[in-house]
Design an enzyme around this catalytic site. Structure first.
Site, short mmCIF file in Angstrom:
data_model
loop_
_atom_site.label_atom_id
_atom_site.label_comp_id
_atom_site.label_asym_id
_atom_site.label_seq_id
_atom_site.Cartn_x
_atom_site.Cartn_y
_atom_site.Cartn_z
N HIS A 94 3.34 0.76 6.41
CA HIS A 94 4.15 1.98 6.35
C HIS A 94 3.22 3.15 6.62
CE1 HIS A 94 3.06 4.03 2.55
NE2 HIS A 94 2.91 2.83 2.01
N ASP A 136 4.23 6.51 6.41
CA ASP A 136 4.58 7.75 5.72
C ASP A 136 3.70 7.90 4.48
OD1 ASP A 136 5.93 5.49 4.60
OD2 ASP A 136 7.28 6.81 3.52
N ASP A 175 -3.31 4.88 1.42
CA ASP A 175 -1.89 4.56 1.28
C ASP A 175 -1.08 5.27 2.34
OD1 ASP A 175 0.47 3.55 0.23
OD2 ASP A 175 0.62 5.07 -1.31
N GLU A 192 8.98 4.34 3.61
CA GLU A 192 8.66 3.42 2.52
C GLU A 192 8.46 4.14 1.21
OE1 GLU A 192 6.13 0.99 -0.20
OE2 GLU A 192 5.74 2.96 0.67
N GLU A 193 7.79 5.28 1.24
CA GLU A 193 7.54 6.00 -0.01
C GLU A 193 8.85 6.45 -0.66
OE1 GLU A 193 4.89 5.92 -1.44
OE2 GLU A 193 3.20 5.96 -0.07
N GLU A 204 -0.83 -3.03 3.04
CA GLU A 204 -1.03 -2.12 1.90
C GLU A 204 -2.42 -2.38 1.31
OE1 GLU A 204 0.81 0.22 0.36
OE2 GLU A 204 2.94 -0.17 0.69
N HIS A 218 -1.48 7.95 -3.87
CA HIS A 218 -0.79 9.10 -4.48
C HIS A 218 -1.73 9.99 -5.29
CE1 HIS A 218 3.29 6.69 -4.38
NE2 HIS A 218 2.58 6.58 -3.25
#
Length: 439
Positions: free
Chosen positions: A79, A81, A112, A147-148, A173, A411
């Protein structure tokens, strides 16, 4: 054709500067969920410049790059995003300009998880460079969106609307140098409570929805914190680790117990001088093996105070329907199933073999990370959720995880990844399809 692992590692190392440049150019642009266009366009540009055989951007905005034309389709998913940057004062460097040192790359999305797409793209390039592609397999590299916001939505679209069905998928990931074969699931639950408003000077005339919700939240807290002894009225979620309550208890113990917590609260009231006539909460529910969306909803509906307040309480699941950056809306329930790939599965065995033939029996990494990584088992699981919730959780397509970066960077302010991880992953990705199809 026998794999020359030394040549694969040399090829991956030779692309370190190209991968670093590619990653920094992706993350220099913000790419939060539903605003990933610049990320996708940069990735598609790199795929085309590296002579992928086919590059497509689907109506949702996912980029799909194909290499080879063999029988078995093997996918590598990333992903692309990111979450936002939060309080910029917590950052020691600009999250989009980032930084680069001899060993590290900093910036929002480096771990991430835009590093994963970089290693996957160059892993496919190495397959082509070294003549590893054959009539046995085709490689698909996907850069996926949203995805987030909504884990797995992108793959629901890819599977059901693009009609793409890989034999298995490698999630890129971050795995801290390990091989991951599962994760807890999650779901987003809403509880709505109705009351009756009245003047705050005489609260006994009304029915305070906030007070009723307070009772229910104490039950929710007990569900998360209690044990599962026979005399406990609200048995805790820890019960799912016990074979007396859960046939899937072995995998539940591998993944870890489920949890539940209140994440948001809302209310309505005529004024600050009135009794609240409604109250709602969001519950973040993490699920282990053996738990389903039905069992989790029934569990909340069965709490003592939910039953006490009867028809005044509604327990439901959220739905996600936010448009992608292309404007496409693809609604789905906010349910993200648990998934676990068996330790003895052919995909698990193939990735373990490829890893050990390349790097040995333990996790590897940059000097900063390697000692801590070596203390962890090579084969493990994620603590967070991934697109595997759709690929395997909803659709039964096997998923295995191996990706650059660290879970703890996800994050977080001052996010970074390691150049060594990009190289390591590109090498492993380049060898896995040949190992898997060699039988």
């Amino acid at each position: 054709m026998a794999l020359d692992y030394k040549k694969v590692k040399e090829a991956a190392k030779g692309y370190e500067q190209d991968m670093t440049k590619f990653l920094r150019e992706i993350v220099q642009n913000p790419g939060e969920s539903c605003d990933e266009k610049l990320h996708i366009e940069r990735i598609a540009q790199e795929m085309r410049s590296l002579n992928f055989d086919k590059v497509e951007i689907d109506p949702m905005g996912n980029v799909l790059g194909y290499m080879g034309n063999g029988k078995t389709l093997i996918a590598f998913d990333a992903h692309i995003d990111t979450v936002g940057i939060g309080n910029k004062e917590n950052w020691k460097f600009d999250p989009y300009k980032g930084f680069e040192s001899e060993t590290e790359i900093g910036g929002r999305g480096t771990s991430d998880q835009c590093g994963g797409i970089v290693s996957a793209v160059y892993g496919a390039k190495i397959m082509k460079d070294l003549g590893l592609l054959s009539d046995k397999y085709t490689v698909l590299v996907t850069g996926t969106v949203q995805e987030e916001d909504c884990d797995g939505l992108c793959w629901q679209y890819i599977i059901n609307e693009d009609h793409v069905h890989p034999e298995f998928v490698v999630s890129t990931e971050p795995t801290d140098g390990g091989i991951y074969r599962g994760q807890r699931g999650r779901m987003e639950i809403r509880v709505d409570v109705q009351g009756v408003s009245c003047h705050g000077s005489a609260p006994e005339r009304g029915d305070n929805a906030i007070y009723k919700m307070a009772d229910i939240l104490q039950d929710v807290r007990a569900l998360n914190e209690n044990d599962a002894s026979s005399d406990t009225e609200i048995k805790g979620l820890v019960k799912m680790l016990d074979k007396n309550y859960n046939e899937a208890y072995e995998e539940a113990n591998f993944l870890g117990r489920g949890t539940v917590t209140c994440s948001q609260i809302f209310y309505t009231s005529p004024s600050r001088c009135a009794v609240a006539d409604s109250c709602s909460v969001s519950l973040d529910r993490r699920m282990t093996a053996g738990e389903t969306w039905r069992s989790c909803l029934d569990e909340i509906r069965g709490l003592p105070h939910v039953k006490k307040y009867g028809d005044d309480v509604k327990v439901s699941m959220y739905e996600y329907s936010r448009p992608s950056y292309t404007g496409l809306v693809y609604p789905i329930e906010c349910y993200f199933p648990t998934w676990v790939l068996p330790r003895n599965h052919k995909v698990t065995k193939a990735l373990e073999k490829a890893y050990k033939d390349l790097f040995g029996e333990t996790r590897i990494g940059a000097i900063e990370t390697v000692e801590e990584r070596k203390r962890r088992p090579l084969v493990d699981k994620w603590t967070f959720s991934t697109n595997g919730v759709s690929i395997m959780g909803r659709n039964g397509i096997p998923v295995i995880g191996f990706g650059p970066g660290a879970e703890a960077q996800a994050h977080a302010p001052n996010e970074k990844t390691w150049k060594q991880d990009l190289v390591t992953c590109a090498a492993l990705y380049a060898t896995l399809p040949s190992v898997y199809t060699e039988e």
